[in-house]
Each structure stands twice: as structure tokens, then as C-alpha cells.
Motif scaffolding. Structure first.
Motif, PDB file in Angstrom:
ATOM      1  N   TYR A  52       0.842  -1.201   0.000  1.00  0.00           N
ATOM      2  CA  TYR A  52       0.000   0.000   0.000  1.00  0.00           C
ATOM      3  C   TYR A  52       0.879   1.255   0.000  1.00  0.00           C
ATOM      4  N   TRP A  64      -1.098  -1.271  -5.604  1.00  0.00           N
ATOM      5  CA  TRP A  64      -2.461  -1.468  -5.121  1.00  0.00           C
ATOM      6  C   TRP A  64      -2.953  -2.905  -5.294  1.00  0.00           C
ATOM      7  N   ALA A  73      -1.254  -5.158  -2.795  1.00  0.00           N
ATOM      8  CA  ALA A  73      -1.737  -4.820  -1.459  1.00  0.00           C
ATOM      9  C   ALA A  73      -3.104  -5.439  -1.206  1.00  0.00           C
ATOM     10  N   ARG A 121      -8.134  -1.685   6.416  1.00  0.00           N
ATOM     11  CA  ARG A 121      -7.311  -1.118   5.351  1.00  0.00           C
ATOM     12  C   ARG A 121      -7.998  -1.293   3.985  1.00  0.00           C
ATOM     13  N   MET A 140      -8.948   1.612   1.368  1.00  0.00           N
ATOM     14  CA  MET A 140      -8.588   1.575  -0.057  1.00  0.00           C
ATOM     15  C   MET A 140      -9.815   1.790  -0.934  1.00  0.00           C
ATOM     16  N   ARG A 192      -8.881   2.902  -4.591  1.00  0.00           N
ATOM     17  CA  ARG A 192      -7.683   2.132  -4.950  1.00  0.00           C
ATOM     18  C   ARG A 192      -8.065   0.749  -5.493  1.00  0.00           C
TER      19      ARG A 192
END
Length: 252
Positions: A212, A217, A220, A243, A247, A252
């Protein structure tokens, strides 16, 4: 003549019948024998009944004792699990606070410049003593010293049962000072070399965090998704979900 000879026989038979009819039941030998056998049978039944109740009582008492022992063991395990989770949450909180301090102004270069980085914290100590010393450096915010201590630990004690933990905390030492590439390598080593380690969920979580920060992305998200699927009920699983939500909110 025949009539006279039969008469005495009739008198004897009548006397015998009269005698039987006049004998009371309690004096009859047959009745007495039956009463005796009935009494003996009743006593035997009472003994058997008492013995069965005793056996049943003993079995119940034994089961109750076993339940008490198992309940005690369960309470001990629950206490240990709760204590471990509390310690882990405290450590996560402590590291997050220190990371915020680093992000707020302190740089890794300044920390490294003022640090006396050496080898093992306790040169004459065993693996456990040096592991604890390195871990204490990490908790005290002496990240370069901690990283150096964990690196030397991995070289000096290749057969230690604490290798997986040392490898993981080496990654944390790099992560908290924003050395994300180094941290990523350290966390990946945990996954690759120690697949049965208890630090696996945390290492996988931090792989997601490092990617991240490096703006990878896809990698992650893949790592965080794996944490959620495999370790949903752990602290790492909760943090991975948070998280991922972040995102998603960031697109993301």
C-alpha cells in the motif's frame, strides 16, 4: 368279613385327613420354606439395589470432578488467549504511535545518525536473552539498533526456535522507519521460510501495508484479502478489513 376289614382303614385315613386340615399354615414346612426363601430373595434385592446406587453415585461424583478439571483448564486457556490478544493490541498501538511520531517530523536518517548500531545486544547471552534484548530495543523506539540486533540474531542463532519471530520483528523495525522495500523482503521471508509460524497472519498483513505504501495497489489488495479469508477472527483480520475499506474509499 370284608366290611369289617375295611372299617379300620377308613378310620386311619379320616384321622390323617383331619390332622392335615387342622395344621396351621405357619406351621406347615412348605410354607415355612417358601417364607424363608422369599426373605432371602428380598435381602439380596436390597443389597443389589444399594450397590447399584453406590456405583451410580461414584460415577456421578467422578464425572463432576472431571467437569471441574476441564472447566479449570478452559478458564486457564481463555485467560492466556485474552492476555496474548491484549499484549498484541498494546504492541500494535505502541508501534502505530511511534510511526506517527516518525511521520510527524523525525526522520530515519536522524535516528540512524544518533544510534550506536552494533551486533548482538548481549554477546555472551543465549538466543532468548538476545531476542528479548532486541525486542526491547524495538519497543523503546531504537529502530536501527533493533534492526541490527535482529539481523545478527538470525545469523548467530540459525537453529533457534525464535527465528520466525526475529524475522518478523526485523520487518517491523524497517517498516516503522518507512523502509518499505526492506520491510517487504523481511515479511516475505516469514511467509516463505516459516509457513507454520504464528506470525504468519501479521506478516501477511504487513505485506499488504508495505505494498500500500509503495502504491502497489493490486498486490496490497491481494495480501489483505488473503488475511481476511484465512484469519478473519484475528486482530490481523480486523486490521486487514479496515485497510481494505480505506482503499475502497480512496478508489484504490
Amino acid at each position: 368279613m370284608k366290611r369289617h376289614s375295611q372299617f379300620p382303614l377308613l378310620i386311619v385315613a379320616a384321622a390323617m385327613l383331619g390332622g392335615c386340615a387342622s395344621t396351621p399354615p405357619e406351621a406347615d414346612p412348605v410354607v415355612q420354606k417358601l417364607s424363608e426363601m422369599d426373605g432371602r430373595l428380598l435381602r439380596i434385592e436390597r443389597v443389589l439395589a444399594n450397590q447399584s446406587l453406590l456405583d451410580l453415585s461414584q460415577r456421578i461424583e467422578a464425572s463432576q470432578n472431571e467437569v471441574r478439571v476441564l472447566r479449570g483448564q478452559l478458564e486457564e486457556l481463555q485467560h492466556a488467549a485474552t492476555k496474548s490478544q491484549d499484549q498484541q493490541r498494546e504492541l500494535y498501538g505502541d508501534l502505530d504511535k511511534r510511526l506517527a511520531m516518525v511521520e510527524g517530523g523525525a526522520s530515519a536518517g536522524v535516528l540512524a545518525a544518533g544510534a550506536q548500531v552494533g551486533g548482538l545486544p548481549i554477546p555472551q547471552g543465549d538466543d532468548r536473552a538476545n531476542y528479548q534484548a532486541a525486542f526491547d530495543l524495538l519497543k523503546d523506539g531504537k529502530y536501527p539498533e533493533a534492526a541490527a540486533a535482529f539481523k545478527q540474531f538470525l545469523v548467530t542463532f540459525p537453529n533457534s526456535q525464535l527465528l520466525d519471530n526475529a524475522q518478523y520483528w526485523l520487518g517491523e523495525s524497517h517498516y516503522v522507519t518507512k523502509q518499505y522495500q526492506d520491510a517487504l523482503r523481511a515479511f516475505r521471508t516469514v511467509i516463505e521460510k516459516y509457513p507454520d509460524s504464528r506470525k504468519l497472519p501479521d506478516a501477511l498483513l504487513k505485506i499488504g501495508y508495505c505494498n500500500y505504501e509503495l502504491k502497489n495497489w493490486g498486490e496490497a489488495r491481494a495480501a489483505l484479502d488473503q488475511v481476511v479469508k484465512q484469519y478473519s477472527d484475528t486482530t490481523a483480520g480486523r486490521l486487514a478489513r479496515e485497510r481494505l475499506a480505506k482503499m475502497q474509499s480512496e478508489g484504490r
